[in-house]
Design a protein around this motif. Structure first.
Motif, short mmCIF file in Angstrom:
data_model
loop_
_atom_site.label_atom_id
_atom_site.label_comp_id
_atom_site.label_asym_id
_atom_site.label_seq_id
_atom_site.Cartn_x
_atom_site.Cartn_y
_atom_site.Cartn_z
N LEU A 97 74.13 74.16 29.38
CA LEU A 97 74.12 75.25 30.39
C LEU A 97 74.70 76.48 30.45
CD1 LEU A 97 72.44 74.85 33.23
CD2 LEU A 97 74.54 74.00 34.18
N ALA A 98 75.72 76.51 29.74
CA ALA A 98 76.62 77.83 29.78
C ALA A 98 75.68 78.70 28.34
CB ALA A 98 78.08 77.55 29.07
N GLU A 99 74.84 78.05 27.38
CA GLU A 99 74.33 78.84 26.53
C GLU A 99 73.07 79.40 27.36
OE1 GLU A 99 72.96 76.53 23.44
OE2 GLU A 99 75.14 76.13 22.68
N ARG A 100 72.23 78.64 28.32
CA ARG A 100 71.41 79.04 29.00
C ARG A 100 71.58 80.26 29.99
NH1 ARG A 100 67.00 79.91 27.99
NH2 ARG A 100 66.75 77.77 27.13
N LEU A 101 72.77 80.06 30.51
CA LEU A 101 73.53 81.11 31.62
C LEU A 101 73.65 82.20 30.64
CD1 LEU A 101 74.68 82.00 34.26
CD2 LEU A 101 76.91 81.18 33.22
N ALA A 102 74.15 82.09 29.46
CA ALA A 102 74.48 83.51 28.78
C ALA A 102 73.27 84.21 28.47
CB ALA A 102 74.95 83.03 27.50
N ASP A 120 84.36 78.04 24.88
CA ASP A 120 85.28 78.58 25.71
C ASP A 120 84.87 80.07 26.41
OD1 ASP A 120 86.84 76.44 25.58
OD2 ASP A 120 88.24 77.23 23.99
N SER A 121 84.27 80.68 25.30
CA SER A 121 83.70 81.93 25.92
C SER A 121 82.55 81.72 26.67
CB SER A 121 83.20 82.69 24.43
OG SER A 121 82.53 83.92 24.95
N GLY A 122 81.62 80.85 26.69
CA GLY A 122 80.75 80.63 27.62
C GLY A 122 81.08 80.42 28.88
N VAL A 123 82.16 79.45 29.11
CA VAL A 123 82.87 78.92 30.39
C VAL A 123 83.32 80.05 30.86
CG1 VAL A 123 84.42 77.55 31.50
CG2 VAL A 123 83.02 76.74 29.61
#
Length: 288
Positions: A97-102, A120-123
């Motif tokens: 989900l973090a990748e999609r958000l990015a 960690d960067s994504g979060v």
């Protein structure tokens, strides 16, 4: 039930319509030798005929098995396994989900969206976006997803803390040697603490390396030296040429620790000390 009361059949003293009592007789009863239980049941008036006896036996056996399964699933080691697997699922879900958000965030807000391949960067980016004040419906949805990433990551951390606190209670010796997370993972890979306690050290050594082991058995790869235990400092921190020996030493003590935890639950620090001494000897081989 003992042979002294077996003249009336396996379900002596239990009514044919008492399913709970019948199941209890199966789970708790015993006999020193086989008997003709259907004939004894008919003779004692428990059942009209052998077919009726087997109908009762089937129903009671299913009920007993169901109760045993439910009891096993409620056991502390199984609850630990569920928590670990939930934490691992959350890691995967949070990262995806973090990748999609990015990607979506970068298209709407500019920049890279924290898309560095670092979880960690994504979060961290999710925390940044979640704090934004959305200016339109699109941004509102992006900010909402960021909030979900933040919440999922918080739950992952909470589950990890739970596992780290619970593993020493469920398996004190295993957790002391392996660390709480690896101890829980070994229990999960084995299918439970009892199953782990019954495995030889050679199997404990390669738990988690099943694909590599099957490839070896098919002649397509060398035999794996370690599985999940590779993350342990005693293996990962040992020179590559000595890692096989370190893995065997660690697996041997982990197998002993699992047996002590399952059968007695008594904490035995001497297991840790013996392992540390063995690892020191292995690592000293390459010293001049």
């Amino acid at each position: 039930m003992t042979d002294g009361t077996a003249d009336r059949g396996w379900f002596e003293g239990v009514a044919a319509d008492d399913l709970e009592g019948l199941a209890r007789a199966i789970r708790e009863g015993s006999a020193e030798r086989p008997r003709d239980w259907p004939a004894l049941a008919v003779e004692a008036g428990f059942a009209d005929d052998e077919a009726a006896y087997y109908d009762c036996l089937q129903a009671a056996a299913i009920d007993a098995a169901s109760a045993a399964t439910s009891e096993r699933e409620r056991a502390p080691d199984q609850q630990l396994v569920h928590a670990l697997r939930a934490a691992e699922d959350l890691v995967e879900t949070t990262n995806e989900l973090a990748e999609r958000l990015a990607e979506w965030g970068a298209s709407a807000f500019g920049g890279t969206g924290g898309a560095t391949g670092d979880a960690d960067s994504g979060v961290a980016y999710a925390h940044e976006v979640a704090a934004r004040d959305p200016g339109d419906p699109t941004e509102e949805r992006i900010v909402a997803i960021a909030g979900r990433v933040v919440d999922l990551d918080a739950e992952r951390e909470a589950l990890r803390a739970f596992v780290e606190a619970e593993a020493p209670r469920v398996a004190p010796n295993l957790a002391a040697i392996a660390g709480p997370m690896l101890a829980a993972r070994l229990i999960a890979l084995a299918g439970g603490l009892e199953a782990l306690a019954k495995k030889p050290s050679s199997t404990v050594q390669v738990l988690g390396a099943e694909d590599a082991l099957f490839a070896h058995l098919q002649g397509r790869a060398p035999s794996p030296k370690h599985g999940a235990i590779y993350v342990h400092e005693y293996v990962r921190g040992t020179r590559p040429e000595d890692r096989g020996s370190a893995a065997r030493a660690l697996a041997g003590k982990l197998a002993i620790a699992a047996r002590v935890d399952h059968y007695s639950g008594e904490r035995k620090p001497e297991i840790d000390a013996e392992l540390e001494e063995r690892i020191d000897r292995i690592r000293s081989r390459g010293e001049s």
